[in-house]
Write a protein that holds these residues in place. Structure first.
Motif, PDB file in Angstrom:
ATOM      1  N   PHE A 198       4.764   5.162   1.349  1.00 11.44           N
ATOM      2  CA  PHE A 198       4.281   4.796   0.016  1.00 11.44           C
ATOM      3  C   PHE A 198       4.580   3.338  -0.307  1.00 11.44           C
ATOM      4  CE2 PHE A 198       8.612   6.177  -1.061  1.00 11.44           C
ATOM      5  CZ  PHE A 198       9.012   5.217  -1.975  1.00 11.44           C
ATOM      6  N   GLU A 199       5.677   2.781   0.226  1.00  7.39           N
ATOM      7  CA  GLU A 199       5.967   1.367  -0.019  1.00  7.39           C
ATOM      8  C   GLU A 199       4.897   0.482   0.615  1.00  7.39           C
ATOM      9  OE1 GLU A 199       9.336  -2.074   0.892  1.00  7.39           O
ATOM     10  OE2 GLU A 199       9.663  -0.026   1.607  1.00  7.39           O
ATOM     11  N   ALA A 200       4.547   0.777   1.859  1.00 11.31           N
ATOM     12  CA  ALA A 200       3.526  -0.011   2.547  1.00 11.31           C
ATOM     13  C   ALA A 200       2.172   0.139   1.860  1.00 11.31           C
ATOM     14  CB  ALA A 200       3.431   0.420   4.012  1.00 11.31           C
ATOM     15  N   GLU A 201       1.851   1.361   1.425  1.00  9.17           N
ATOM     16  CA  GLU A 201       0.565   1.597   0.770  1.00  9.17           C
ATOM     17  C   GLU A 201       0.476   0.863  -0.564  1.00  9.17           C
ATOM     18  OE1 GLU A 201      -2.045   3.273   2.012  1.00  9.17           O
ATOM     19  OE2 GLU A 201      -0.953   3.681   3.876  1.00  9.17           O
ATOM     20  N   LEU A 202       1.554   0.896  -1.346  1.00  6.98           N
ATOM     21  CA  LEU A 202       1.553   0.167  -2.622  1.00  6.98           C
ATOM     22  C   LEU A 202       1.444  -1.334  -2.390  1.00  6.98           C
ATOM     23  CD1 LEU A 202       4.254   2.184  -4.586  1.00  6.98           C
ATOM     24  CD2 LEU A 202       1.844   1.967  -5.230  1.00  6.98           C
ATOM     25  N   THR A 203       2.096  -1.834  -1.334  1.00  8.34           N
ATOM     26  CA  THR A 203       2.013  -3.258  -1.007  1.00  8.34           C
ATOM     27  C   THR A 203       0.588  -3.639  -0.645  1.00  8.34           C
ATOM     28  OG1 THR A 203       4.315  -3.267  -0.250  1.00  8.34           O
ATOM     29  CG2 THR A 203       2.902  -5.062   0.520  1.00  8.34           C
ATOM     30  N   GLU A 204      -0.066  -2.775   0.133  1.00  7.39           N
ATOM     31  CA  GLU A 204      -1.455  -3.049   0.531  1.00  7.39           C
ATOM     32  C   GLU A 204      -2.386  -3.058  -0.676  1.00  7.39           C
ATOM     33  OE1 GLU A 204      -4.822  -1.117   3.506  1.00  7.39           O
ATOM     34  OE2 GLU A 204      -2.690  -0.916   4.005  1.00  7.39           O
ATOM     35  N   LEU A 205      -2.046  -2.251  -1.684  1.00  9.44           N
ATOM     36  CA  LEU A 205      -2.850  -2.213  -2.917  1.00  9.44           C
ATOM     37  C   LEU A 205      -2.510  -3.363  -3.864  1.00  9.44           C
ATOM     38  CD1 LEU A 205      -2.692   1.631  -3.674  1.00  9.44           C
ATOM     39  CD2 LEU A 205      -4.712   0.344  -2.949  1.00  9.44           C
ATOM     40  N   GLY A 206      -1.581  -4.222  -3.466  1.00 12.51           N
ATOM     41  CA  GLY A 206      -1.180  -5.335  -4.323  1.00 12.51           C
ATOM     42  C   GLY A 206      -0.243  -4.927  -5.438  1.00 12.51           C
ATOM     43  N   LEU A 207       0.465  -3.792  -5.260  1.00 10.78           N
ATOM     44  CA  LEU A 207       1.299  -3.256  -6.331  1.00 10.78           C
ATOM     45  C   LEU A 207       2.789  -3.322  -6.011  1.00 10.78           C
ATOM     46  CD1 LEU A 207      -0.856  -0.140  -7.243  1.00 10.78           C
ATOM     47  CD2 LEU A 207      -0.641  -2.259  -8.538  1.00 10.78           C
ATOM     48  N   ASN A 208       3.163  -4.018  -4.922  1.00 10.01           N
ATOM     49  CA  ASN A 208       4.584  -4.183  -4.665  1.00 10.01           C
ATOM     50  C   ASN A 208       5.209  -5.011  -5.788  1.00 10.01           C
ATOM     51  OD1 ASN A 208       6.850  -3.702  -3.047  1.00 10.01           O
ATOM     52  ND2 ASN A 208       6.704  -5.723  -2.116  1.00 10.01           N
ATOM     53  N   ASN A 209       6.406  -4.613  -6.235  1.00  5.97           N
ATOM     54  CA  ASN A 209       7.087  -5.277  -7.357  1.00  5.97           C
ATOM     55  C   ASN A 209       6.353  -5.097  -8.683  1.00  5.97           C
ATOM     56  OD1 ASN A 209       9.244  -6.432  -5.785  1.00  5.97           O
ATOM     57  ND2 ASN A 209       7.758  -7.935  -5.034  1.00  5.97           N
ATOM     58  N   GLY A 220      17.661  10.044  -0.596  1.00  4.49           N
ATOM     59  CA  GLY A 220      17.705   9.630   0.802  1.00  4.49           C
ATOM     60  C   GLY A 220      17.061   8.274   1.009  1.00  4.49           C
ATOM     61  N   ASP A 221      16.183   8.181   2.031  1.00  6.43           N
ATOM     62  CA  ASP A 221      15.559   6.901   2.368  1.00  6.43           C
ATOM     63  C   ASP A 221      14.534   6.442   1.347  1.00  6.43           C
ATOM     64  OD1 ASP A 221      13.995   9.112   3.150  1.00  6.43           O
ATOM     65  OD2 ASP A 221      12.901   7.924   4.621  1.00  6.43           O
ATOM     66  N   PHE A 222      14.152   7.322   0.400  1.00  5.62           N
ATOM     67  CA  PHE A 222      13.214   6.889  -0.644  1.00  5.62           C
ATOM     68  C   PHE A 222      13.866   5.898  -1.611  1.00  5.62           C
ATOM     69  CE2 PHE A 222       9.424   9.999  -1.123  1.00  5.62           C
ATOM     70  CZ  PHE A 222       9.276  10.084   0.249  1.00  5.62           C
ATOM     71  N   VAL A 223      15.190   5.931  -1.736  1.00  5.41           N
ATOM     72  CA  VAL A 223      15.858   5.110  -2.749  1.00  5.41           C
ATOM     73  C   VAL A 223      15.614   3.627  -2.494  1.00  5.41           C
ATOM     74  CG1 VAL A 223      18.058   4.520  -3.817  1.00  5.41           C
ATOM     75  CG2 VAL A 223      17.590   6.891  -3.154  1.00  5.41           C
ATOM     76  N   GLN A 224      15.792   3.170  -1.250  1.00  7.16           N
ATOM     77  CA  GLN A 224      15.551   1.754  -0.947  1.00  7.16           C
ATOM     78  C   GLN A 224      14.100   1.372  -1.197  1.00  7.16           C
ATOM     79  OE1 GLN A 224      18.000  -0.721   0.350  1.00  7.16           O
ATOM     80  NE2 GLN A 224      16.341  -1.816  -0.683  1.00  7.16           N
ATOM     81  N   LYS A 225      13.183   2.243  -0.821  1.00  6.54           N
ATOM     82  CA  LYS A 225      11.773   1.953  -1.036  1.00  6.54           C
ATOM     83  C   LYS A 225      11.460   1.855  -2.539  1.00  6.54           C
ATOM     84  CE  LYS A 225      10.374   4.368   3.206  1.00  6.54           C
ATOM     85  NZ  LYS A 225       9.842   3.183   3.920  1.00  6.54           N
ATOM     86  N   ASN A 226      12.092   2.715  -3.326  1.00 13.96           N
ATOM     87  CA  ASN A 226      11.908   2.641  -4.781  1.00 13.96           C
ATOM     88  C   ASN A 226      12.364   1.287  -5.312  1.00 13.96           C
ATOM     89  OD1 ASN A 226      11.047   5.323  -4.840  1.00 13.96           O
ATOM     90  ND2 ASN A 226      13.071   6.120  -5.342  1.00 13.96           N
ATOM     91  N   ILE A 227      13.534   0.844  -4.864  1.00  9.06           N
ATOM     92  CA  ILE A 227      14.062  -0.446  -5.299  1.00  9.06           C
ATOM     93  C   ILE A 227      13.103  -1.568  -4.914  1.00  9.06           C
ATOM     94  CG2 ILE A 227      15.912  -2.118  -4.851  1.00  9.06           C
ATOM     95  CD1 ILE A 227      17.827   0.298  -4.634  1.00  9.06           C
TER      96      ILE A 227
END
Length: 327
Positions: A198-209, A220-227
């Motif tokens: 989901f982090e990569a997909e949001l980045t591709e959509l221009g929605l990172n940050n 678990g590993d979702f926490v870092q991606k959420n941040i």
């Protein structure tokens, strides 16, 4: 008072479930006694059954946190409710039973044209969504929200509430079919976490940050991606950790983006706090329930005697929406 009282008991040896009979509860001051027509399942029930989530000392030892039915007795110091009223309620345990008591501040009228199963799907999810996304995270119309576990009872109702109240909703789920259903509920995009990052997909959509609020029940590993995907001044709320309580984190973005990391459990909060949630829900969300704009998703309905099958379905994680016990 009821002549027969049935409830679900846990065998202390093998943790199996069976329907037993006993003495019904009686309503105390500020409580209603409800003739239960339907009860909602929650993951906390599975933890309680396994001995990993003991109820508070003042709570019923029985499983079941939400019910729908008819008021059959009113305790002292209760106003606004009468015998015969249709009600759905957040209980203090004891919902897996033919009768249950509930604090009046945690009782809600059943919305127009709702079945008892739909009504029993509301209390736990409504209060969880409202408290964490709106009270705790301060979600506002026009903001972007990411809801993990979108196919759960909390997730499906959360997606719809956020959409109707004006947020732009993103979510995650485990199958293409669930993702398609979530977009039909109002999600702008639903990511299949088994096949997509989901982090990569949001980045591709221009929605990172750019994600203002995140509701996470995965951990678990979702926490870092959420941040990583959170917007400056973003608010991240954890309500469960299905993928684990531990994660190795880079917290530098916490400082750079001025993020808020918080979390809560509903059961640990006081009756007074939950009563405030109910009051705000009645004002802000209930008109949309009454109009039909917001409606819970019911996955499966099991008779009380098939509670083992109901728990098995929840444990499998293949359900979409709420699993209901019918009496």
């Amino acid at each position: 008072m009821p002549s027969e009282y049935r409830y679900v008991a846990i065998d202390e040896n093998d943790r199996s479930l069976s329907v037993a009979t006993g003495t019904p509860p009686t309503p105390g001051p500020g409580e209603l006694l409800i003739d239960v027509a339907a009860a909602g399942l929650n993951r906390a029930d599975l933890l309680q059954r396994a001995g990993l989530y003991p109820p508070p000392p003042d709570a019923s030892p029985l499983m079941g946190l939400e019910v729908a039915g008819t008021v059959i007795a009113v305790g002292p110091e209760v106003n606004g409710w009468a015998v015969g009223d249709a009600v759905c309620a957040l209980t203090h345990g004891g919902g897996y039973a033919s009768h249950a008591v509930a604090p009046v501040g945690q009782c809600l009228p059943i919305p127009r044209d709702f079945s008892m199963g739909e009504a029993a799907s509301l209390p736990e999810a409504l209060l969880t969504v409202w408290h964490n996304l709106f009270q705790r995270a301060g979600l506002k119309a026009g903001e972007k929200v990411l809801i993990h576990g979108g196919a759960s009872g909390i997730g499906t109702l959360g997606v719809r509430i956020c959409k109707v109240l004006g947020a732009e909703v993103y979510t995650t789920a485990g199958t293409a079919e669930k993702c398609e259903a979530l977009t039909s509920l109002g999600a702008t995009v639903a990511f299949n976490y088994r096949e997509q990052d989901f982090e990569a997909e949001l980045t591709e959509l221009g929605l990172n940050n750019q994600i203002n609020v995140i509701l996470d029940m995965v951990g678990g590993d979702f926490v870092q991606k959420n941040i990583n995907v959170a917007a400056p001044e973003g608010r991240l709320v954890s309500i469960a950790f299905i993928r684990g309580f531990e994660a190795q984190l880079n917290l530098a973005p916490l400082l750079m983006k001025r993020l808020t990391l918080t979390g809560s459990t509903l059961r640990a909060q006081s009756f007074a706090q939950k009563a405030v949630m109910v009051e705000e829900i009645m004002t802000t969300v209930y008109p949309h329930l009454e109009s039909g704009a917001i409606r819970p998703v019911v996955d499966t309905v099991f008779p009380l005697e098939e509670v083992e099958r109901a728990h098995a379905r929840m444990q499998e994680g293949t359900h979409m929406g709420k699993i209901i016990l019918q009496l």
